[in-house]
Design a protein around this motif. Structure first.
Motif, PDB file in Angstrom:
ATOM      1  N   GLU A  28      -3.155 -13.862  13.188  1.00 42.09           N
ATOM      2  CA  GLU A  28      -2.261 -13.632  14.319  1.00 42.09           C
ATOM      3  C   GLU A  28      -1.053 -12.759  13.951  1.00 42.09           C
ATOM      4  N   ASN A  29      -0.583 -12.840  12.721  1.00 45.77           N
ATOM      5  CA  ASN A  29       0.613 -12.084  12.312  1.00 45.77           C
ATOM      6  C   ASN A  29       0.230 -10.886  11.450  1.00 45.77           C
ATOM      7  N   LYS A  30      -0.809 -10.198  11.848  1.00 46.70           N
ATOM      8  CA  LYS A  30      -1.375  -9.096  11.069  1.00 46.70           C
ATOM      9  C   LYS A  30      -0.348  -7.983  10.810  1.00 46.70           C
ATOM     10  N   GLN A  31       0.353  -7.557  11.862  1.00 50.46           N
ATOM     11  CA  GLN A  31       1.289  -6.450  11.706  1.00 50.46           C
ATOM     12  C   GLN A  31       2.449  -6.835  10.805  1.00 50.46           C
ATOM     13  N   GLU A  32       2.916  -8.057  10.950  1.00 55.66           N
ATOM     14  CA  GLU A  32       4.006  -8.551  10.099  1.00 55.66           C
ATOM     15  C   GLU A  32       3.605  -8.503   8.618  1.00 55.66           C
ATOM     16  N   LEU A  33       2.369  -8.905   8.318  1.00 55.31           N
ATOM     17  CA  LEU A  33       1.882  -8.904   6.939  1.00 55.31           C
ATOM     18  C   LEU A  33       1.711  -7.482   6.414  1.00 55.31           C
ATOM     19  N   ARG A  34       1.226  -6.600   7.253  1.00 58.59           N
ATOM     20  CA  ARG A  34       1.067  -5.200   6.840  1.00 58.59           C
ATOM     21  C   ARG A  34       2.436  -4.571   6.526  1.00 58.59           C
ATOM     22  N   LEU A  80       3.686  -5.830   3.121  1.00 54.88           N
ATOM     23  CA  LEU A  80       3.032  -5.189   1.983  1.00 54.88           C
ATOM     24  C   LEU A  80       3.511  -3.742   1.794  1.00 54.88           C
ATOM     25  N   LEU A  81       3.671  -3.044   2.905  1.00 56.04           N
ATOM     26  CA  LEU A  81       4.151  -1.651   2.815  1.00 56.04           C
ATOM     27  C   LEU A  81       5.568  -1.583   2.253  1.00 56.04           C
ATOM     28  N   GLU A  82       6.410  -2.527   2.675  1.00 55.03           N
ATOM     29  CA  GLU A  82       7.773  -2.575   2.151  1.00 55.03           C
ATOM     30  C   GLU A  82       7.790  -2.869   0.656  1.00 55.03           C
ATOM     31  N   GLU A  83       6.784  -3.626   0.202  1.00 55.28           N
ATOM     32  CA  GLU A  83       6.691  -3.949  -1.223  1.00 55.28           C
ATOM     33  C   GLU A  83       6.050  -2.824  -2.025  1.00 55.28           C
ATOM     34  N   ASN A  99      -5.409   0.602   2.771  1.00 57.56           N
ATOM     35  CA  ASN A  99      -6.435   1.593   3.111  1.00 57.56           C
ATOM     36  C   ASN A  99      -7.249   1.226   4.339  1.00 57.56           C
ATOM     37  N   GLY A 100      -7.229  -0.037   4.749  1.00 57.93           N
ATOM     38  CA  GLY A 100      -8.070  -0.478   5.865  1.00 57.93           C
ATOM     39  C   GLY A 100      -7.294  -1.253   6.895  1.00 57.93           C
ATOM     40  N   ALA A 148      -7.702  -9.505   1.235  1.00 61.47           N
ATOM     41  CA  ALA A 148      -7.924  -9.023  -0.132  1.00 61.47           C
ATOM     42  C   ALA A 148      -6.663  -8.359  -0.702  1.00 61.47           C
ATOM     43  N   TYR A 149      -5.978  -7.575   0.139  1.00 62.21           N
ATOM     44  CA  TYR A 149      -4.758  -6.897  -0.323  1.00 62.21           C
ATOM     45  C   TYR A 149      -3.675  -7.920  -0.698  1.00 62.21           C
ATOM     46  N   ILE A 150      -3.532  -8.944   0.141  1.00 62.71           N
ATOM     47  CA  ILE A 150      -2.499  -9.961  -0.113  1.00 62.71           C
ATOM     48  C   ILE A 150      -2.792 -10.715  -1.408  1.00 62.71           C
ATOM     49  N   ILE A 151      -4.062 -11.127  -1.583  1.00 68.78           N
ATOM     50  CA  ILE A 151      -4.437 -11.838  -2.808  1.00 68.78           C
ATOM     51  C   ILE A 151      -4.206 -10.952  -4.033  1.00 68.78           C
ATOM     52  N   ASP A 152      -4.598  -9.693  -3.920  1.00 68.61           N
ATOM     53  CA  ASP A 152      -4.424  -8.757  -5.033  1.00 68.61           C
ATOM     54  C   ASP A 152      -2.944  -8.611  -5.395  1.00 68.61           C
ATOM     55  N   TYR A 153      -2.098  -8.505  -4.385  1.00 69.88           N
ATOM     56  CA  TYR A 153      -0.660  -8.337  -4.629  1.00 69.88           C
ATOM     57  C   TYR A 153      -0.051  -9.585  -5.265  1.00 69.88           C
TER      58      TYR A 153
END
Length: 528
Positions: free
Chosen positions: A27-33, A36-39, A44-45, A53-58
């Motif tokens: 539900e909070n997809k944009q907030e999470l994106r 990650l961008l701020e960090e 890529n997707g 996957a991006y969150i776990i990797d980070y």
């Protein structure tokens, strides 16, 4: 992914050594994106699974369980995911407002997002609750709470006896249609003694039953259609008002339920997200909740106050058939059970209904013995692109279910209508290319339904009628007639739907459709 059952309907994704299986909605997809961008993380997707996957990797610092815990605190929504890293022989899985089941095998363990997916591998299972994290290896399972404490889970054995292969049938849908007579026998076994209905696990008192001043039935899709039949059953047998609600609407309109309301939720899987949200809303408002489901130990069953199982066994085809008729039978038995406690149904009426209910296995078998006629009818109508199903009284909800079965399996545009409503606008859609399926089983509204059929016939529609044996009047109007054995009209809906299931199956087969796995559909909807 070692140890994971890769179920149909799951998304799979690999990223920088991580492999992810995922099902759900964030539900909070944009907030999470944005975070990650701020960090400084490169995205890529756009898909939810890629974001996981991006969150776990980070967040990963060598401990996959800890990364999963931190990710779970950030991700809002209804989802489940399993993830592994190439450097370690373990799988970590978690969920939020989504079913997650662990299967226990001999030197092998399994993760699934619905119980039926495990049955070909093991029937020994345990359930994972919201926020809990499961760490699997082939030899071991560790389950921890959101704060890291180890949890000892109770194991259970799945009691379904149904086989997961098609046997002599070409498709699961046809197999499940033909399993209905045995399903009726199973549901009746042990539930009627001395003409009194007894439902296992249900011990209600007169005081409790009389405290309910109204009933609200909440469900989705096929289960909602079962609820519409339930409305007529409960109002007739209990003499109290009954509302039927689409689950996805129930929680968002401030429903008027309270301590004097029985809310009946219906879900084949017991995991339907919208129905689960509605159940929780009803309990918040003080209502009693009774669940009608097909899955033992499902979330809905665990959270409801009372439960009635439909015992239809695993249903593999996405288009529900046997589960629907078993839901109907469960509603009739529940209505008689409550009516006998309350004293709102006479002994004579109860005996008459039970006598007719006992005939269901035999009469259903007679319908199924006439399969060749459905193949012939399907060959005549399979090229149609529009179909309307009409009926009155109990025939109306069955027309809705018949239309749903046809559209979801054959991709023909099909809609069900209350016959009297069809002339209010929809009649404008009728042409010589229209297939009109007219349900003429309910005798109390028979003449009026016939009049509606004549209106459609006069405008060029081709009429396929469904009627009781011996009905000569409808044959004078219809192009084709399917007859069902005569049975008490109050019980008839349980039988009336079976020819419509067969019709949908054979039309879909003639069109070359993917019958068991229609496009864009999944068996259990576990996101809102």
């Amino acid at each position: 992914m070692n140890g994971i059952v890769e179920c149909k309907g799951l998304e799979k994704f690999e990223h920088r050594g991580f492999k992810v299986l995922y099902k759900g909605s964030i539900e909070n997809k944009q907030e999470l994106r944005d975070w990650l961008l701020e960090e400084g993380y490169t995205l890529n997707g756009e898909k939810d699974i890629e974001l996981v996957a991006y969150i776990i990797d980070y967040l990963y610092n060598g401990n996959l369980t800890e990364a999963t815990r931190k990710a779970q605190r950030k991700i809002k929504g209804s989802y489940g995911f399993a993830i592994t890293n190439a450097s370690k022989a373990e799988v970590v899985a978690t969920s939020n407002n989504h079913p997650l089941v662990i299967g226990l095998g001999d030197k092998q363990n399994f993760i699934a997002f619905d119980l039926s997916s495990l049955l070909s591998y093991t029937k020994k299972c345990c359930l994972i609750n919201n926020g809990e994290i499961c760490i699997l290896t082939p030899e071991n399972i560790v389950i921890v709470s959101p704060t890291g404490e180890v949890i000892n889970k109770e194991e259970f054995q799945v009691s379904w006896d149904g086989t997961m292969d098609k046997g002599k049938f070409e498709h699961f849908m046809l197999k499940e249609i033909y399993e209905q007579p045995d399903g009726f026998k199973t549901n009746l076994s042990g539930r009627i003694k001395n003409n009194k209905v007894k439902i296992e696990g249900l011990e209600l008192t007169l005081e409790i039953v009389k405290s309910w001043k109204k009933i609200a039935i909440v469900a989705c899709g096929t289960s909602y259609h079962a609820g519409l039949i339930g409305k007529g059953v409960f109002e007739n047998l209990l003499h109290i008002p009954v509302e039927v609600e689409i689950a996805s609407e129930f929680s968002y309109r401030a429903p008027l339920v309270d301590e004097e309301t029985l809310v009946i939720v219906i879900s084949q899987s017991g995991e339907t997200a919208d129905t689960l949200v509605a159940l929780r809303e009803a309990k918040k408002k003080g209502a009693s909740v009774l669940a009608i489901t097909n899955t033992l130990n499902s979330t809905i069953n665990r959270e409801a106050d009372y439960g009635v199982y439909i015992w239809s066994g695993p249903e593999i085809a996405i288009a529900s058939t046997k589960a629907f008729t078993m839901m109907l039978l469960a509603e009739y038995l529940l209505g008689i059970y409550l009516g006998q406690i309350k004293g709102s149904i006479s002994e004579e009426k109860a005996n008459m209904l039970l006598e007719n209910i006992y005939k269901l296995p035999e009469t259903a078998s007679k319908i199924l013995a006439e399969a060749t006629q459905y193949q012939k009818i399907a060959e005549k109508y399979y090229q149609k692109e529009n179909a309307f199903f009409i009926g009155r009284g109990f025939d109306w909800p069955i027309s809705l279910e018949g239309a749903l079965k046809l559209k979801e399996t054959s991709y023909i545009h099909a809609e069900g209508y209350a016959a009297g409503e069809f002339k209010h606008g929809s009649l404008a859609l009728v042409t010589e290319e229209t297939l009109m399926v007219a349900l003429c089983v309910q005798q109390s509204t028979y003449e009026k339904t016939l009049a509606n059929v004549k209106e459609c016939k006069a405008r060029g529609a081709q009429i396929l009628a469904l009627a009781l044996e011996g009905d000569k009047e409808v044959a004078k109007i219809a192009d084709d007639v399917i007859y069902i054995p005569r049975i008490n009209n109050f019980v008839a809906p349980i039988l009336t739907v079976i020819p419509l299931q067969l019709l949908a199956y054979y039309i879909s087969k003639a069109r070359g459709c993917s019958i068991d796995q229609p496009r864009n559909l999944v068996k259990s909807i576990v996101i809102e």
